[in-house]
Design a protein around this motif. Sequence first.
Motif, short mmCIF file in Angstrom:
data_model
loop_
_atom_site.label_atom_id
_atom_site.label_comp_id
_atom_site.label_asym_id
_atom_site.label_seq_id
_atom_site.Cartn_x
_atom_site.Cartn_y
_atom_site.Cartn_z
N LEU A 67 7.75 24.11 -12.81
CA LEU A 67 8.13 24.58 -11.47
C LEU A 67 8.78 23.45 -10.68
O LEU A 67 9.83 23.59 -10.08
N SER A 68 8.09 22.30 -10.74
CA SER A 68 8.58 21.18 -9.96
C SER A 68 9.91 20.68 -10.51
O SER A 68 10.74 20.12 -9.79
N LYS A 69 10.13 20.88 -11.81
CA LYS A 69 11.40 20.45 -12.39
C LYS A 69 12.53 21.37 -11.97
O LYS A 69 13.69 20.96 -11.85
N ARG A 70 12.18 22.63 -11.78
CA ARG A 70 13.22 23.58 -11.37
C ARG A 70 13.66 23.32 -9.94
O ARG A 70 14.82 23.50 -9.58
N TYR A 71 12.68 22.90 -9.12
CA TYR A 71 13.01 22.57 -7.74
C TYR A 71 12.73 21.09 -7.52
O TYR A 71 11.72 20.73 -6.92
N PRO A 72 13.57 20.24 -8.03
CA PRO A 72 13.25 18.80 -7.99
C PRO A 72 13.13 18.31 -6.56
O PRO A 72 13.92 18.68 -5.69
N GLY A 73 12.11 17.51 -6.34
CA GLY A 73 11.94 16.91 -5.02
C GLY A 73 11.38 17.86 -3.98
O GLY A 73 11.32 17.50 -2.81
N GLU A 74 10.99 19.05 -4.41
CA GLU A 74 10.45 19.98 -3.41
C GLU A 74 9.00 20.29 -3.72
O GLU A 74 8.60 20.41 -4.88
N THR A 75 8.21 20.45 -2.67
CA THR A 75 6.81 20.78 -2.89
C THR A 75 6.66 22.28 -2.99
O THR A 75 7.59 23.04 -2.75
N PHE A 76 5.45 22.67 -3.30
CA PHE A 76 5.10 24.08 -3.39
C PHE A 76 5.47 24.82 -2.11
O PHE A 76 5.99 25.93 -2.12
N ILE A 77 5.22 24.18 -0.99
CA ILE A 77 5.49 24.79 0.30
C ILE A 77 6.99 25.04 0.46
O ILE A 77 7.43 26.06 0.97
N GLU A 78 7.77 24.08 -0.03
CA GLU A 78 9.22 24.20 0.17
C GLU A 78 9.86 25.20 -0.78
O GLU A 78 10.72 25.97 -0.39
N ALA A 299 -10.20 13.10 -0.81
CA ALA A 299 -9.06 12.67 0.00
C ALA A 299 -7.76 13.27 -0.52
O ALA A 299 -6.93 13.73 0.26
N ASN A 300 -7.58 13.29 -1.84
CA ASN A 300 -6.34 13.84 -2.37
C ASN A 300 -6.19 15.31 -2.01
O ASN A 300 -5.10 15.76 -1.61
N ALA A 301 -7.29 16.06 -2.14
CA ALA A 301 -7.21 17.49 -1.83
C ALA A 301 -6.93 17.68 -0.35
O ALA A 301 -6.06 18.47 0.05
N TYR A 302 -7.64 16.94 0.48
CA TYR A 302 -7.47 17.09 1.92
C TYR A 302 -6.07 16.65 2.35
O TYR A 302 -5.43 17.28 3.18
N TYR A 303 -5.62 15.60 1.72
CA TYR A 303 -4.28 15.13 2.04
C TYR A 303 -3.25 16.20 1.70
O TYR A 303 -2.30 16.43 2.45
N ALA A 304 -3.46 16.84 0.55
CA ALA A 304 -2.53 17.90 0.15
C ALA A 304 -2.50 19.00 1.19
O ALA A 304 -1.44 19.52 1.54
N VAL A 305 -3.66 19.35 1.72
CA VAL A 305 -3.73 20.40 2.74
C VAL A 305 -2.94 19.99 3.98
O VAL A 305 -2.05 20.70 4.46
N VAL A 306 -3.27 18.80 4.47
CA VAL A 306 -2.67 18.35 5.72
C VAL A 306 -1.16 18.18 5.55
O VAL A 306 -0.36 18.60 6.41
N TYR A 307 -0.78 17.62 4.43
CA TYR A 307 0.63 17.38 4.21
C TYR A 307 1.40 18.69 4.08
O TYR A 307 2.52 18.84 4.58
N SER A 308 0.77 19.67 3.42
CA SER A 308 1.42 20.97 3.28
C SER A 308 1.63 21.61 4.65
O SER A 308 2.68 22.19 4.92
N LEU A 309 0.61 21.49 5.48
CA LEU A 309 0.74 22.06 6.83
C LEU A 309 1.91 21.41 7.57
O LEU A 309 2.69 22.07 8.24
N ARG A 310 2.00 20.11 7.43
CA ARG A 310 3.09 19.39 8.08
C ARG A 310 4.44 19.91 7.61
O ARG A 310 5.37 20.11 8.39
N GLN A 311 4.53 20.14 6.31
CA GLN A 311 5.79 20.64 5.78
C GLN A 311 6.06 22.06 6.22
O GLN A 311 7.19 22.45 6.51
#
Lengths: 386, 376, 378
Positions: A67-78, A299-311
């Motif tokens: 998935l990430s290769k198909r959308y390079p540089g983009e997160t799940f949110i994007e 921390a990694n999980a929480y960071y993922a949450v917070v970062y996703s929200l930001r995006q």
Amino acid sequence: MNRREGHGWHQTLSMWQQICLITSTLIGVGVLTLPRTTSSKLFEAGWIAPLIGSAGAFVSLWLIVKLSKRYPGETFIEYSHKVWGSARRPWVGKVFSLPWICTYLVYLYFSTAVVSRVFGEVVVTSVLLQTPLEVILITMFLLVLFLCMHEVEVVARVNELLFPFIILPLLFIAIASFQKAEFGNLLPINHVSMRSTAEGVYEGIYSYSGFEIMFVFFAYANQNTNKELAGFYSLLIAALLYMLIVVAGISVFGYEELQRVTWPTLELVKSTQVPGFILERLESAFLAVWVSAVFTTVANAYYAVVYSLRQLFRKGIRFQRVVAFVLLVPLFFFSRIPQNITEVFKLASLLGLSSLVINLLFPVVYWVAILIRDMVTRREGRNVDG
Amino acid sequence: MENQQRNFGTWQITSIMISSMIGVGILTIPRTSTMLLQQAGWIGPISGALIAGVAVTAIVYLGNQFPGLTFVEFMPRIFGSVIGTMCICLFILYQFFNAGITARVFGEVVVTSVLPDTPLEVIIVTLLLLVLFLCCHEIEVVARVNELLIPFLLLPSLLIPLVSFMNADWYNLLPFHVESWTDVVKTGLDTYTLYTGYELLMVYFAFAIPGARLGVASITGMSFAFVVYMISVIAGISVFGYEELQRLIWPTLELVKVTQRTGWFLERFESAFLAIWVASVFTTIGNMFYATIFSLRQWFRKGIRFQRISAIVMMVPLFFFSLIPQNIVELYSYLKHLTTMGYMVTIFIPILLAITQFMRNKINKGRKENIEKGGT
Amino acid sequence: MSMGKFLRYFALLIVCTSLLTGCWDRRELEERASVLAIAIDQDEDDENLYKMTVQIPIPIKIAGSSGKGGGSGADAVKIMSVTGRTVTDAANNLQMRLNQRLFLGHTRILALSEEIARKGIQDIMDSFRREPQIRRLLWPIVVRGKASTLLEIKPRIEPIPVVFLMGLIENGMKLGRIPDQTLGDYFNQTSNLTMEPFLNYVEASKNEVSWKGVAVFRGHKMMGILDHLQTWALIQLRNEKPGGDIVIALPKTKNGYVSFRPHFAKKKVTIQDDFSATFHCELQGDIVELTEDLHIPPEQFVTQMQALIKKEMENRAKKLLQQLQKQYNSDILKLGLTLRAKHYHDYWKTHDWKKDFRDFPIRVKYTIKLRRLGMEMQ
């Protein structure tokens, strides 16, 4: 709408950083109970569970990488709204991707709560008997909050730094405890039914939950690195380590005794005598180092949450900081919901089930959607040509 | 092998000789030489030295006759290829077994006296690994190692008997009279085994610098060994008396223990002694095994690589061979058989070789004279 | 960015303040009453009460006694006894008599009287399972008579009796004479379906303590004891430890003895097709004593001695099996584990090991390898 606006940096995670990120998220509180949970259904052959469990994890992680290769540089949110929407009407994608994103975030959020609660329980029952649970939780959350103040790069570096502290003690304990091992406890292997094998493997899969954060973090992997290989290696490290711990647990205690021990790996530490080691109460030292393993998971999980929200809201680092701070408060209360240790374990088991759903269902559904889109566009293209 | 340089000095030859001779035997010599001769046991080393001296002379003669050649090369020249090959085989086998047995005896000493709970295998393996390391190098290294270790060997083996003279009772050596001369010969044949090791010179002489005095080297070597053995026996007899000596399994080690009683220095001095003594055993086994491997290499005309591989390969049967004797009694009976084989290899073959060569020279000279005569 | 900076400093401030205040579980060393050993007896007056005796070192006395020498050392510990309905109850009663908090993290010995061991100790062990301070490495010991006598000995060699006792066990373990049975082992063996536990058995007198063998359990109940000779056979067959010197009377002599010191033991268990087990045990060792000279050649001596020792050891093993199978019916040999591991489908599933062990045919074959004769020539 400049996508790069939110983060003034580029795809920098090296292969090693990716491995550290995945492995240290995988290895968390689950290891402390792993020998018991796997041997409860599989008995002497408990060590098979992490082995088979890793197969499922491999497939799922591979799909995430694709998935990430198909959308390079983009997160799940994007990329979610690109998957679900069409180019002409962007709002369709946004609306349809929202439930998936929400489920994902809610799941991660709750897993953070449960993991930190389990960690708190371990500390309170084994070393710091008089310390209130809340204090341990708050300390952990503050540390997490501090990490969330920074960019993704910092998270990667922290994981890289803490990686040895996670791997080495476990390895040390597993190997040192073999001096008391009774290998007859590992035999026979072939007397469990298929049903209980499946149940045992399900327990094993739970210990692999955590790699779903890579929905987000793979976006920042260096373009030249082989993400599949990084995923493969990190799961391999985790699988080997899990197997070693389970084998050590079963061979030292026997599966009957394992069922009676709350934290088998910790008991393993307690019953290990290291020749010439001055520290008598090794378990305190072990837990002290262990904090870093739990910290990376939470921390990694929480960071993922917070970062996703930001995006999701297309905001900057400042938003991220505020959100991180605000979300901690309900997190703290959620983690205190289970009233006793049995409830905690029940919740953890429930979480395992949902992780199974998220990890396997999400990538598959996304890929099905993408393949259908591809077919449609190809047909349209042919129509246009025709 | 032709490119091997001949660069062993006289002193290096001497040290190779001494360190091959002095090995595990020194621990038992006071007992073996007094077994028949009783208080006159010190005659044992003398008669042994006389027997060994003959063979050494023969070897020196051969060394002078065939400068730069090892026994692998000159034996077929003297005896013809069939008998020569058999002799070479015998020689190599003897060295191989001797190395194995010596390693085992060393292990037994260590296990009995200092490290009772260490598995014998571990001690032997450690020693053999060291030997293996030596065997991976060229022959020059062997000479240098021997030269380097010679002080570690001579110092304790001279010092211990001398110091133990402090508690000597000289009357133990008297009366001086020899019951039967057959006993002297028998003891001589027994004690001569302590001098075995000199036969390795058939290999190492080949690498002496042209002009090195082989005779001087071997006389010096012999006399060093002789003195060491002599005073060990005298010290043993005078300290313990010959009756007690019969009951001691390692008399020289007991001497060390007695020395400690006088408060001379270190407590538990025997551990220190054994630690140093490792060097002497190592050189003995090292030289033997190196000779075995090196002869093989020459025999098959291969290079250093062959030597390394065969050293590793041969190490495995050597290790298992050294573990064959089930207990110390069996070990001694093996040792006895080996001694018999030793007579053949270390006495008869060199002497026969020398005599044959001598005769051949005579005949050749005669022929040459004849030819010259015929020519004129 | 100023907001971020503020937050950062704020977080740091909170972390620091929460870390620097110290913690709830901070207990200075002198604020703890470290229990070194616990002894559990039945109360003399009331059958339903346990009597718990603890040994607590007095730090000042220990520091002082090292200068003065052993004379006053006996008082370096405080011994207290309390009664209670359960172990925790007794511990609570004890806490009421102490100025400091009880701390069990340094407990090394748990002494149980033979009387209560024979009644069953499941109820006692439960609190030791739950208490996180308790280490699985501590040594439970069954004591003949009253367990408290073990804590009251005055060994003189060490100021603290428990240290003396620990030394005794640890040294025996290293020599391979005393089995290393820890609390963790006891737990494992009681939960494991294939085996039964055993514990070390000692006897304490006024000034001394001596190891007498092991107490054999069935479930949590002590069934009986094995004396030191049988115990050594047991640890050769079970743990591959050499055990102690074997002293045998020489046949055909008036008062001659030979002593054999095993250095290494190896065992192999084979299960035959007709479900009988054979223990093959190989002992390697030296002759360390021979009180009467036999006047035979050494080769013959070695073979004779090997045969003699083999016979003796097989007799001991036979007696051991007789006791374990017929008298105590308790498989502490780990034979059940082997059976379950290797013959699960064809034997284990169809048999009830707890019942069938009694009549399971077991043979023991020793191989003696006499290696050395010591520093003496013959």
